[in-house]
Design a protein around this motif. Structure first.
Motif, PDB file in Angstrom:
ATOM      1  N   LYS A 381       6.888  64.745   8.863  1.00 59.66           N
ATOM      2  CA  LYS A 381       7.940  64.499   9.859  1.00 59.66           C
ATOM      3  C   LYS A 381       7.563  65.159  11.181  1.00 59.66           C
ATOM      4  CE  LYS A 381      11.666  64.480   6.402  1.00 59.66           C
ATOM      5  NZ  LYS A 381      12.959  65.094   6.007  1.00 59.66           N
ATOM      6  N   ALA A 382       8.173  64.682  12.254  1.00 58.00           N
ATOM      7  CA  ALA A 382       7.910  65.241  13.582  1.00 58.00           C
ATOM      8  C   ALA A 382       8.307  66.710  13.637  1.00 58.00           C
ATOM      9  CB  ALA A 382       8.684  64.456  14.631  1.00 58.00           C
ATOM     10  N   LEU A 383       7.519  67.530  14.337  1.00 57.01           N
ATOM     11  CA  LEU A 383       7.882  68.926  14.565  1.00 57.01           C
ATOM     12  C   LEU A 383       9.101  68.994  15.478  1.00 57.01           C
ATOM     13  CD1 LEU A 383       4.427  70.631  15.304  1.00 57.01           C
ATOM     14  CD2 LEU A 383       5.636  70.526  13.126  1.00 57.01           C
ATOM     15  N   ASP A 384       9.729  70.161  15.517  1.00 48.72           N
ATOM     16  CA  ASP A 384      10.908  70.334  16.363  1.00 48.72           C
ATOM     17  C   ASP A 384      10.621  70.043  17.832  1.00 48.72           C
ATOM     18  OD1 ASP A 384      12.285  71.007  14.141  1.00 48.72           O
ATOM     19  OD2 ASP A 384      12.660  73.097  14.663  1.00 48.72           O
ATOM     20  N   CYS A 385       9.390  70.310  18.273  1.00 50.42           N
ATOM     21  CA  CYS A 385       9.045  70.076  19.684  1.00 50.42           C
ATOM     22  C   CYS A 385       8.809  68.604  19.986  1.00 50.42           C
ATOM     23  CB  CYS A 385       7.817  70.891  20.075  1.00 50.42           C
ATOM     24  SG  CYS A 385       6.328  70.496  19.130  1.00 50.42           S
ATOM     25  N   SER A 386       8.729  67.757  18.946  1.00 56.14           N
ATOM     26  CA  SER A 386       8.370  66.344  19.125  1.00 56.14           C
ATOM     27  C   SER A 386       9.563  65.412  18.952  1.00 56.14           C
ATOM     28  CB  SER A 386       7.288  65.931  18.112  1.00 56.14           C
ATOM     29  OG  SER A 386       6.135  66.726  18.208  1.00 56.14           O
ATOM     30  N   LYS A 387       9.855  64.666  19.986  1.00 58.69           N
ATOM     31  CA  LYS A 387      10.820  63.573  19.884  1.00 58.69           C
ATOM     32  C   LYS A 387       9.992  62.304  19.783  1.00 58.69           C
ATOM     33  CE  LYS A 387      14.809  61.512  22.234  1.00 58.69           C
ATOM     34  NZ  LYS A 387      15.642  61.529  23.468  1.00 58.69           N
ATOM     35  N   ILE A 388      10.222  61.487  18.765  1.00 56.31           N
ATOM     36  CA  ILE A 388       9.353  60.328  18.538  1.00 56.31           C
ATOM     37  C   ILE A 388      10.123  59.002  18.517  1.00 56.31           C
ATOM     38  CG2 ILE A 388       7.608  61.646  17.287  1.00 56.31           C
ATOM     39  CD1 ILE A 388       8.808  60.464  14.683  1.00 56.31           C
ATOM     40  N   LYS A 389       9.383  57.925  18.769  1.00 56.87           N
ATOM     41  CA  LYS A 389       9.926  56.573  18.637  1.00 56.87           C
ATOM     42  C   LYS A 389       8.759  55.600  18.500  1.00 56.87           C
ATOM     43  CE  LYS A 389      10.042  55.008  23.471  1.00 56.87           C
ATOM     44  NZ  LYS A 389      10.857  54.413  24.538  1.00 56.87           N
ATOM     45  N   LEU A 390       9.062  54.375  18.083  1.00 54.98           N
ATOM     46  CA  LEU A 390       8.053  53.317  18.013  1.00 54.98           C
ATOM     47  C   LEU A 390       8.313  52.315  19.139  1.00 54.98           C
ATOM     48  CD1 LEU A 390       7.834  52.549  14.177  1.00 54.98           C
ATOM     49  CD2 LEU A 390       6.308  53.972  15.530  1.00 54.98           C
ATOM     50  N   SER A 391       7.234  51.866  19.778  1.00 56.46           N
ATOM     51  CA  SER A 391       7.377  50.846  20.820  1.00 56.46           C
ATOM     52  C   SER A 391       7.582  49.484  20.159  1.00 56.46           C
ATOM     53  CB  SER A 391       6.122  50.825  21.693  1.00 56.46           C
ATOM     54  OG  SER A 391       5.027  50.270  20.960  1.00 56.46           O
ATOM     55  N   GLU A 392       7.741  48.456  20.955  1.00 61.66           N
ATOM     56  CA  GLU A 392       7.907  47.103  20.419  1.00 61.66           C
ATOM     57  C   GLU A 392       6.675  46.669  19.629  1.00 61.66           C
ATOM     58  OE1 GLU A 392       8.883  44.441  23.583  1.00 61.66           O
ATOM     59  OE2 GLU A 392      10.857  45.358  23.960  1.00 61.66           O
ATOM     60  N   GLU A 393       5.523  47.254  19.969  1.00 61.33           N
ATOM     61  CA  GLU A 393       4.285  46.917  19.253  1.00 61.33           C
ATOM     62  C   GLU A 393       4.023  47.883  18.095  1.00 61.33           C
ATOM     63  OE1 GLU A 393       1.840  47.283  22.797  1.00 61.33           O
ATOM     64  OE2 GLU A 393       1.420  45.121  22.709  1.00 61.33           O
ATOM     65  N   ASN A 394       5.016  48.720  17.788  1.00 62.98           N
ATOM     66  CA  ASN A 394       4.910  49.747  16.734  1.00 62.98           C
ATOM     67  C   ASN A 394       3.908  50.852  17.066  1.00 62.98           C
ATOM     68  OD1 ASN A 394       6.875  48.709  14.949  1.00 62.98           O
ATOM     69  ND2 ASN A 394       5.417  47.195  14.199  1.00 62.98           N
ATOM     70  N   GLU A 395       3.691  51.063  18.365  1.00 63.66           N
ATOM     71  CA  GLU A 395       2.865  52.199  18.783  1.00 63.66           C
ATOM     72  C   GLU A 395       3.738  53.448  18.776  1.00 63.66           C
ATOM     73  OE1 GLU A 395       0.139  53.799  22.555  1.00 63.66           O
ATOM     74  OE2 GLU A 395       1.287  51.940  22.730  1.00 63.66           O
ATOM     75  N   LEU A 396       3.218  54.532  18.191  1.00 61.91           N
ATOM     76  CA  LEU A 396       3.972  55.780  18.140  1.00 61.91           C
ATOM     77  C   LEU A 396       3.990  56.423  19.528  1.00 61.91           C
ATOM     78  CD1 LEU A 396       5.447  57.796  16.232  1.00 61.91           C
ATOM     79  CD2 LEU A 396       3.277  58.992  16.010  1.00 61.91           C
ATOM     80  N   CYS A 397       5.192  56.772  19.984  1.00 57.69           N
ATOM     81  CA  CYS A 397       5.358  57.433  21.279  1.00 57.69           C
ATOM     82  C   CYS A 397       6.048  58.775  21.047  1.00 57.69           C
ATOM     83  CB  CYS A 397       6.207  56.578  22.220  1.00 57.69           C
ATOM     84  SG  CYS A 397       5.498  54.958  22.559  1.00 57.69           S
ATOM     85  N   VAL A 398       5.693  59.769  21.847  1.00 55.19           N
ATOM     86  CA  VAL A 398       6.230  61.114  21.652  1.00 55.19           C
ATOM     87  C   VAL A 398       6.571  61.752  22.989  1.00 55.19           C
ATOM     88  CG1 VAL A 398       3.912  62.116  21.588  1.00 55.19           C
ATOM     89  CG2 VAL A 398       5.782  63.360  20.537  1.00 55.19           C
ATOM     90  N   LYS A 399       7.610  62.585  22.960  1.00 54.84           N
ATOM     91  CA  LYS A 399       8.055  63.294  24.150  1.00 54.84           C
ATOM     92  C   LYS A 399       8.380  64.729  23.740  1.00 54.84           C
ATOM     93  CE  LYS A 399      11.154  61.236  26.845  1.00 54.84           C
ATOM     94  NZ  LYS A 399      12.485  60.787  27.388  1.00 54.84           N
ATOM     95  N   GLY A 400       8.105  65.701  24.627  1.00 58.23           N
ATOM     96  CA  GLY A 400       8.442  67.081  24.310  1.00 58.23           C
ATOM     97  C   GLY A 400       7.720  68.081  25.194  1.00 58.23           C
ATOM     98  N   PRO A 401       8.027  69.376  25.029  1.00 56.95           N
ATOM     99  CA  PRO A 401       7.426  70.418  25.868  1.00 56.95           C
ATOM    100  C   PRO A 401       5.945  70.669  25.605  1.00 56.95           C
ATOM    101  CG  PRO A 401       8.738  71.400  24.125  1.00 56.95           C
ATOM    102  CD  PRO A 401       9.000  69.926  24.071  1.00 56.95           C
ATOM    103  N   HIS A 402       5.392  70.045  24.559  1.00 55.63           N
ATOM    104  CA  HIS A 402       3.970  70.222  24.243  1.00 55.63           C
ATOM    105  C   HIS A 402       3.102  69.120  24.837  1.00 55.63           C
ATOM    106  CE1 HIS A 402       5.648  67.430  21.478  1.00 55.63           C
ATOM    107  NE2 HIS A 402       4.627  67.359  20.648  1.00 55.63           N
TER     108      HIS A 402
END
Length: 583
Positions: A381-402
């Motif tokens: 699972k994503a770490l606490d610092c990682s906010k994740i989502k899948l794009s329309e093409e199912n590419e993993l995208c991540v946002k966070g302080p790291h």
């Protein structure tokens, strides 16, 4: 406690337990330790000497060396004076090293004596200052002795210097492996690293009693964050392996509690275990392995289960664990996909491999499994610092302080990688299940599209085929082609053993791998591993490559992932032959 910079990790442990061992390296036949107090003293001395070389805040300093205490001392000293560390892999060519030095505008380079001897005149000429590890006497001109620089006396500014550092300060410019063009300089701040470390420590059950055996290159951000900074944050101990061949011996010497590696090490360990089993012991081993696979995951065990596990532990598990040093809690795997079958094999033997996932651009860890909550075949699972989502093409995208501060001097590339909403596009196609476990399918750019329009993720197939004891490496080809083919590197030791057992005569190994019986054996192995695959996913033809794919030849990244374009370009004739219908 929330840290403001990476130097505070050292300060905390120096104050808390100054006499505890921090770094261990081999001198002769025994490990020599460097305490937290001694480490801090050397860092302060070197920092003072670097300032005397006219290095200023925000300057870049290149670090070209193998894993050793001097790497850590250099890293922390450079950081303490507000400069950015530019780690360089010792395996890079002179051309690649010079490119990184110029692109990062590094003012100084710290290197080992053996590396210095192989540096080109252009690199020597470009570098304003060169500091050489293991050089006892200072030479005239720009070349300085590391040993002399850490004997500095004036250390009055160190404490004040590190107070100036904060989470926004750029700590390092880490160059990507450049699988699709020139390497890009990833700018990582103190805060990027710290947010990742804080989340790793929160996710995994780690204490200040951890010991790691370090052998993955510190130049790679995976080892640097997970095997160095995280241990520094914990106040743990780091042992340096002598070389890749000595890992088994060094494990017995230092008894690591945690080991960090890429899947290739675990594949080799599996082969070594299976190849050293006489027929009678093999039956006992297989029984114990199957018992472990069937019973170990059960939350409620019956009495017969407990008895069987105890017997298997006496006969097999305890002996395997003893070879890791006897204190191992778990392995950590990253840098490349870990085959599910391989993970289940070790778990059956009572050794858990925790798989994680990340990128240089995310400092690097995005997700990982937990020792008590894991799913094989996923990267957790994503770490606490990682906010994740899948794009329309199912590419993993991540946002966070790291997430990185951007590519150095490459604004357009940064905009492509991180969109206007701050999401880092990883380039990996993934699935996320209902519980939040992430499964990486393949690199978006590596997806093969056949001329028939079928999409194929080659890594999944490659990892399955590599579970064969006779296949060491494989790269699948087929983009815009009617069917899949492959370049195969066979396991030399096992194929020779097969030849002896089957009385296949040969003079040279190069002759053996061209024998009809060997080609048929490899064909059968591939067919067996692909028997459940759809027909369009099956490899129709293959070529056996004489030598291994290596970093030195530019065919592998530092985490041993294949550079597909380079490999296919080097083997263009073999590939053309595979698609020659007249063959």
């Amino acid at each position: 406690m929330k840290y403001e910079n990476l130097l505070e990790l050292l300060e905390k442990n120096y104050k808390k337990n100054p006499t505890k061992g921090a770094l261990y390296h081999k001198e002769g036949t025994t490990y020599t330790r460097l305490t937290y107090k001694e480490l801090r003293e050397k860092v302060k001395n070197l920092a003072d000497s670097l300032k005397k070389l006219n290095l200023k805040e925000k300057d870049s300093v290149a670090l070209l060396a193998n894993n050793r205490p001097e790497w850590v001392i250099s890293d922390l000293a450079i950081l303490s004076i507000g400069c950015s560390v530019v780690p360089i892999y010792p395996t890079l060519s002179n051309k690649e090293i010079l490119y990184i030095l110029k692109h990062s505008q590094s003012k100084c380079i710290i290197t080992e004596l053996k590396n210095h001897k192989s540096l080109s005149k252009d690199i020597i000429s470009y570098s304003k200052e060169i500091i050489i590890i293991a050089l006892d006497q200072e030479k005239e001109g720009k070349t300085k002795s590391f040993n002399q620089l850490i004997e500095g006396k004036n250390k009055t500014t160190y404490e004040n210097d590190i107070k100036k550092l904060n989470r926004e300060t750029i700590a390092s410019i880490v160059y990507t492996s450049g699988t699709t063009g020139p390497p890009k300089g990833v700018q990582l701040s103190h805060g990027n690293f710290l947010s990742n470390i804080e989340s790793i420590v929160k996710r995994l059950p780690l204490t200040n009693n951890e010991r790691v055996l370090s052998f993955l290159p510190l130049s790679h951000v995976f080892e640097r964050t997970a095997g160095y900074y995280t241990l520094l944050a914990l106040g743990g101990e780091i042992y340096y392996a002598e070389n890749i061949e000595s890992i088994s011996k060094n494990m017995l010497e230092c008894s690591p509690t945690v080991m960090i590696s890429v899947p290739r090490l675990y594949e080799k360990m599996q082969n070594k275990i299976l190849n050293n089993l006489p027929p009678i012991k093999k039956r006992i081993f297989n029984w114990s392995l199957n018992i472990g696979k069937k019973i170990r995951h059960k939350k409620k065990k019956k009495l017969i289960d407990t008895i069987c596990l105890a017997i298997a532990n006496k006969l097999v598990y305890s002996k395997i664990k003893k070879k890791t040093g006897g204190a191992l809690k778990f392995f950590v795997s990253g840098g490349a996909p870990l085959n599910k079958t391989l993970a289940e094999f070790f778990y059956g033997l009572g050794i858990l491999i925790i798989e994680g996932y990340g990128l240089t651009e995310s400092s690097p860890v995005i997700s990982c499994n937990h020792p008590k909550a894991f799913k094989f075949g996923t990267v957790g699972k994503a770490l606490d610092c990682s906010k994740i989502k899948l794009s329309e093409e199912n590419e993993l995208c991540v946002k966070g302080p790291h997430i990185m501060r951007g590519y150095l001097n490459l604004k357009e590339n940064t905009i492509v990688k991180i969109d206007k909403d701050g999401w880092l596009h990883t380039g990996d196609i993934a699935e996320i299940d209902k519980e939040g476990y992430i499964k990486i399918i393949d690199r978006k750019k590596d997806i093969i599209i056949l001329s028939t329009g079928k999409n194929i993720a080659p890594q999944v197939i490659e990892e399955a085929i590599k579970t064969s004891p006779y296949i060491s490496q494989i790269v699948i080809i087929g983009n815009k082609k009617p069917y899949l083919t492959a370049l195969v590197v066979i396991d030399k030791e096992n194929i020779i053993k097969f030849a002896i057992e089957n009385k296949i005569s040969y003079d040279l190994y190069e002759d053996l791998i061209q024998k009809e019986e060997i080609i048929k054996k490899i064909e059968n192995e591939i067919s067996e591993k692909q028997k459940r695959d759809s027909n369009y996913k099956k490899i129709k033809k293959f070529a056996i490559i004489k030598g291994e794919f290596t970093q030195e030849n530019g065919e592998l990244t530092p985490t041993l992932k294949p550079k597909r374009k380079i490999i296919t370009d080097k083997n263009k004739k073999q590939i053309e032959y595979l698609y020659n219908e007249k063959r």
